[in-house]
Design an enzyme around this catalytic site. Structure first.
Site, PDB file in Angstrom:
ATOM      1  N   THR A 122     105.488  41.997  13.096  1.00 53.49           N
ATOM      2  CA  THR A 122     105.719  40.622  12.296  1.00 53.49           C
ATOM      3  C   THR A 122     105.354  39.321  13.146  1.00 53.49           C
ATOM      4  O   THR A 122     105.893  39.145  14.323  1.00 53.49           O
ATOM      5  CB  THR A 122     107.123  40.733  11.664  1.00 53.49           C
ATOM      6  OG1 THR A 122     107.587  41.673  11.116  1.00 53.49           O
ATOM      7  CG2 THR A 122     107.569  39.362  11.122  1.00 53.49           C
ATOM      8  N   PHE A 151     107.298  47.052   5.830  1.00 47.50           N
ATOM      9  CA  PHE A 151     108.550  46.528   5.152  1.00 47.50           C
ATOM     10  C   PHE A 151     109.552  47.614   5.237  1.00 47.50           C
ATOM     11  O   PHE A 151     110.455  47.721   4.621  1.00 47.50           O
ATOM     12  CB  PHE A 151     108.027  46.379   3.691  1.00 47.50           C
ATOM     13  CG  PHE A 151     107.083  45.380   3.526  1.00 47.50           C
ATOM     14  CD1 PHE A 151     107.556  43.924   3.537  1.00 47.50           C
ATOM     15  CD2 PHE A 151     105.725  45.570   3.147  1.00 47.50           C
ATOM     16  CE1 PHE A 151     106.492  42.754   3.258  1.00 47.50           C
ATOM     17  CE2 PHE A 151     104.725  44.591   3.097  1.00 47.50           C
ATOM     18  CZ  PHE A 151     105.163  43.315   3.017  1.00 47.50           C
ATOM     19  N   LEU A 152     109.282  48.615   6.212  1.00 49.17           N
ATOM     20  CA  LEU A 152     110.314  49.631   6.149  1.00 49.17           C
ATOM     21  C   LEU A 152     111.740  49.229   6.824  1.00 49.17           C
ATOM     22  O   LEU A 152     111.947  48.218   7.681  1.00 49.17           O
ATOM     23  CB  LEU A 152     109.886  51.065   7.048  1.00 49.17           C
ATOM     24  CG  LEU A 152     109.383  50.669   8.562  1.00 49.17           C
ATOM     25  CD1 LEU A 152     110.471  50.637   9.537  1.00 49.17           C
ATOM     26  CD2 LEU A 152     108.233  51.943   8.758  1.00 49.17           C
ATOM     27  N   LYS A 203     105.069  38.709   4.431  1.00 53.96           N
ATOM     28  CA  LYS A 203     106.165  39.502   5.133  1.00 53.96           C
ATOM     29  C   LYS A 203     107.320  38.564   5.366  1.00 53.96           C
ATOM     30  O   LYS A 203     108.492  38.884   5.462  1.00 53.96           O
ATOM     31  CB  LYS A 203     105.629  40.121   6.583  1.00 53.96           C
ATOM     32  CG  LYS A 203     106.589  40.432   7.490  1.00 53.96           C
ATOM     33  CD  LYS A 203     107.223  41.789   7.124  1.00 53.96           C
ATOM     34  CE  LYS A 203     108.248  42.080   7.944  1.00 53.96           C
ATOM     35  NZ  LYS A 203     109.030  43.492   7.731  1.00 53.96           N
ATOM     36  N   ASN A 207     111.328  38.789   3.836  1.00 53.92           N
ATOM     37  CA  ASN A 207     112.635  38.974   4.509  1.00 53.92           C
ATOM     38  C   ASN A 207     113.428  37.770   4.259  1.00 53.92           C
ATOM     39  O   ASN A 207     114.679  37.856   4.386  1.00 53.92           O
ATOM     40  CB  ASN A 207     112.295  39.078   6.288  1.00 53.92           C
ATOM     41  CG  ASN A 207     112.142  40.513   6.643  1.00 53.92           C
ATOM     42  OD1 ASN A 207     112.259  41.355   5.496  1.00 53.92           O
ATOM     43  ND2 ASN A 207     111.875  41.062   7.797  1.00 53.92           N
ATOM     44  N   LEU A 249     122.746  42.649  -3.393  1.00 51.86           N
ATOM     45  CA  LEU A 249     123.748  41.672  -3.861  1.00 51.86           C
ATOM     46  C   LEU A 249     125.156  42.297  -3.559  1.00 51.86           C
ATOM     47  O   LEU A 249     126.224  41.857  -3.942  1.00 51.86           O
ATOM     48  CB  LEU A 249     123.761  41.545  -5.282  1.00 51.86           C
ATOM     49  CG  LEU A 249     122.548  40.942  -6.104  1.00 51.86           C
ATOM     50  CD1 LEU A 249     122.550  40.914  -7.555  1.00 51.86           C
ATOM     51  CD2 LEU A 249     122.613  39.355  -5.226  1.00 51.86           C
ATOM     52  N   GLY A 256     122.859  41.642   9.538  1.00 46.63           N
ATOM     53  CA  GLY A 256     122.629  41.872  10.984  1.00 46.63           C
ATOM     54  C   GLY A 256     120.887  42.539  11.151  1.00 46.63           C
ATOM     55  O   GLY A 256     120.364  42.355  10.176  1.00 46.63           O
ATOM     56  N   CYS A 259     115.632  42.025  12.214  1.00 48.99           N
ATOM     57  CA  CYS A 259     114.539  41.396  11.515  1.00 48.99           C
ATOM     58  C   CYS A 259     114.710  40.254  10.814  1.00 48.99           C
ATOM     59  O   CYS A 259     114.245  39.181  10.951  1.00 48.99           O
ATOM     60  CB  CYS A 259     113.953  42.408  10.700  1.00 48.99           C
ATOM     61  SG  CYS A 259     113.653  43.998  11.457  1.00 48.99           S
ATOM     62  N   LYS A 319     123.947  48.331  10.464  1.00 51.78           N
ATOM     63  CA  LYS A 319     124.270  48.996   9.303  1.00 51.78           C
ATOM     64  C   LYS A 319     124.001  50.535   9.502  1.00 51.78           C
ATOM     65  O   LYS A 319     123.855  51.000  10.531  1.00 51.78           O
ATOM     66  CB  LYS A 319     123.015  48.720   8.363  1.00 51.78           C
ATOM     67  CG  LYS A 319     121.585  49.185   8.726  1.00 51.78           C
ATOM     68  CD  LYS A 319     120.621  48.906   7.641  1.00 51.78           C
ATOM     69  CE  LYS A 319     119.378  49.624   8.130  1.00 51.78           C
ATOM     70  NZ  LYS A 319     118.280  49.520   7.041  1.00 51.78           N
TER      71      LYS A 319
END
Ligand code: UGA
Length: 429
Positions: A122, A151-152, A203, A207, A249, A256, A259, A319
């Site tokens: 990026t 975009f993964l 990109k 994000n 949502l 966090g 990215c 996550k």
């Protein structure tokens, strides 16, 4: 199939590079990976995956004959025309993207002989134009350049590679742009074929928009708490509008990861440097920072002063299904709790090693029940599957107090309450 597939080079075997390499190897390409980290290359040559990503080690093993790892650029240059660049672009102190690794790659390219750089990292919008200028000024104008942003998502990277929502290829209308399009063709994904600058911007804008969606629903959650509405119901009702959509949502204690934090800030500064003040992104960033701290006021409301209180953190990674601690909300939350004098005991099924290097002062438990034992309050920080299956009557017996704060709105509040515990979500009624 493999005989017809274009061989590729992949420079940088971090998260994006490795998934790209393994993904294309699985589609039949010979892949020549390059990394400056000799230890990492040695591990990869031995078939070991240095990051945690579900399914990656199996897929690497299955395609080991097509995957080649080296610290040298030569094998990639000899065997492939397309050189995918997947090196880190971390934020600098100013918040701009640090492009030193990208520029090191550009400088390392030998005199032109029909290669193309395919940018996966990026980078700010304008980077491709800058690299084109550098190539032209250094007698390397025969190099092609393609922007092919990634975009993964961590934790689901392999399925994101195989089933992308879209593939974006920004090029200069030459052989390299077509070769990249051909490489992705078997995936059957919608293709956005465009110019380099627009691909770079897609990109960053994607994000930033996703981060905006999260900060928006977090603000709605905070207002719901004031007015007695339930954000889960509100998000459900909003998300059924096809123009809004149900994804991203999920209110909680903030986004966090490396990215969103990095790219929102990079886009804000990029806009500022170009003379435009991107006001909305300031709010997105500030809301997220405050959201990470909201749990503290909830704890104080129930427990009073936090000094001496025992708080269990369930999950630390930014996550589930990753060991990545970069930008994790747990970093801010744990530090705030410790600053209030609380005793924090944390458990994460996978991210403990990464967490220890960033928060060596924290008390780490080796399982969820160990963290919960004797706690005044339990906070769900990362919604790992195992926490969703906790037996709440057992949790209630093990705790000293009765407060459960669901920082991801992922628990069954009724089951928690049925065990005699107090359930507090984010923006829940
Ligand atoms: C993100 C993007 O989703 C990817 O498309 C992109 O390729 C990647 O950044 C990147 O630029 O490399 P990632 O950082 O792996 O992917 O993680 P996400 O799944 O997007 O989650 C980011 C954070 O947002 C997590 O902390 C998650 O808990 C939080 N989140 C997500 C919410 O708080 N609410 C939601 O509804 C969704």
């Amino acid at each position: 199939m493999s005989a017809e597939r274009e061989p590729i080079g992949v420079i940088g075997t971090g998260y994006v590079g490795l998934v790209t390499a393994v993904g294309f190897a699985d589609l039949g390409s010979e892949v020549f990976c390059v990394d400056v980290d000799s230890e990492k290359v040695a591990r990869l040559q031995a078939g070991q995956v240095p990051i945690y990503e579900p399914g990656l080690d199996e897929l690497l093993a299955r395609n080991s004959e097509r995957l080649h790892f080296s610290t040298e650029l030569a094998p990639a240059l000899q065997n492939a025309r397309l050189l995918f660049v997947a090196v880190g672009t971390p934020p600098t102190h100013s918040g701009d993207a640090d492009l030193s690794a990208v520029h090191a790659v550009v400088e390392s390219m030998p005199a032109p002989d029909g290669h193309a750089l395919v940018m996966k990292s990026t980078v700010p919008c304008g980077t491709g134009a800058n690299i084109r200028r550098i190539f032209n000024e250094n007698g390397k104008s025969a190099y092609s350049y393609v922007s092919c942003p990634e975009f993964l998502k961590e934790g689901s990277a392999l399925s994101d590679f195989t089933h992308p929502d879209r593939v974006v290829v920004g090029g200069e209308g030459d052989w390299a742009e077509q070769a990249v399009v051909d490489l992705y063709e078997p995936l059957g994904a919608p293709l956005v074929r465009t110019d380099v600058a627009s691909a770079e911007m897609i990109k960053l804008a994607a994000n930033a928009f996703l981060a905006t969606k999260i900060s928006f629903i977090n603000e709605i959650a905070n207002v719901c708490e004031q007015l007695g509405a339930d954000v889960v119901e509100v998000a459900r009702g909003m998300g059924l509008d096809a123009r809004i959509g149900p994804k991203f949502l999920q209110a909680g204690i903030g986004y966090g990861g490396s990215c969103f934090t990095k790219d929102v800030s990079a886009l804000k500064l990029l806009a500022g440097n170009s003379g435009y003040h991107f006001q909305l992104l300031n709010a997105v960033i500030e809301v997220n920072e405050l959201q990470k701290r909201r749990v503290v006021s909830k704890l104080v409301r129930h427990l009073g002063e936090l000094a001496g209180k025992r708080i269990a953190l369930l999950g630390l990674a930014f996550k589930p299904n990753t060991d990545d601690m970069r930008g994790a909300s747990s970093l801010v939350l744990a530090a705030r709790l410790q600053a209030e004098g609380a005793h924090v005991k944390a458990y994460d099924p996978i991210a403990e090693e990464q967490a220890r290097s960033l928060m060596p002062q924290l008390d780490y438990a080796d399982c969820a029940s160990n963290a919960i034992d004797g706690a005044d309050a339990v906070i769900l920080v990362t919604e790992w599957e195992e926490f969703l299956k906790l037996e709440w009557s057992e949790v209630a017996r093990a705790m000293r107090g009765t407060l459960v704060i669901d920082g991801r709105n992922a628990l069954d509040g009724n089951a928690v309450r049925a065990a005699g515990l107090i359930y507090e979500g984010i923006g829940r009624r």
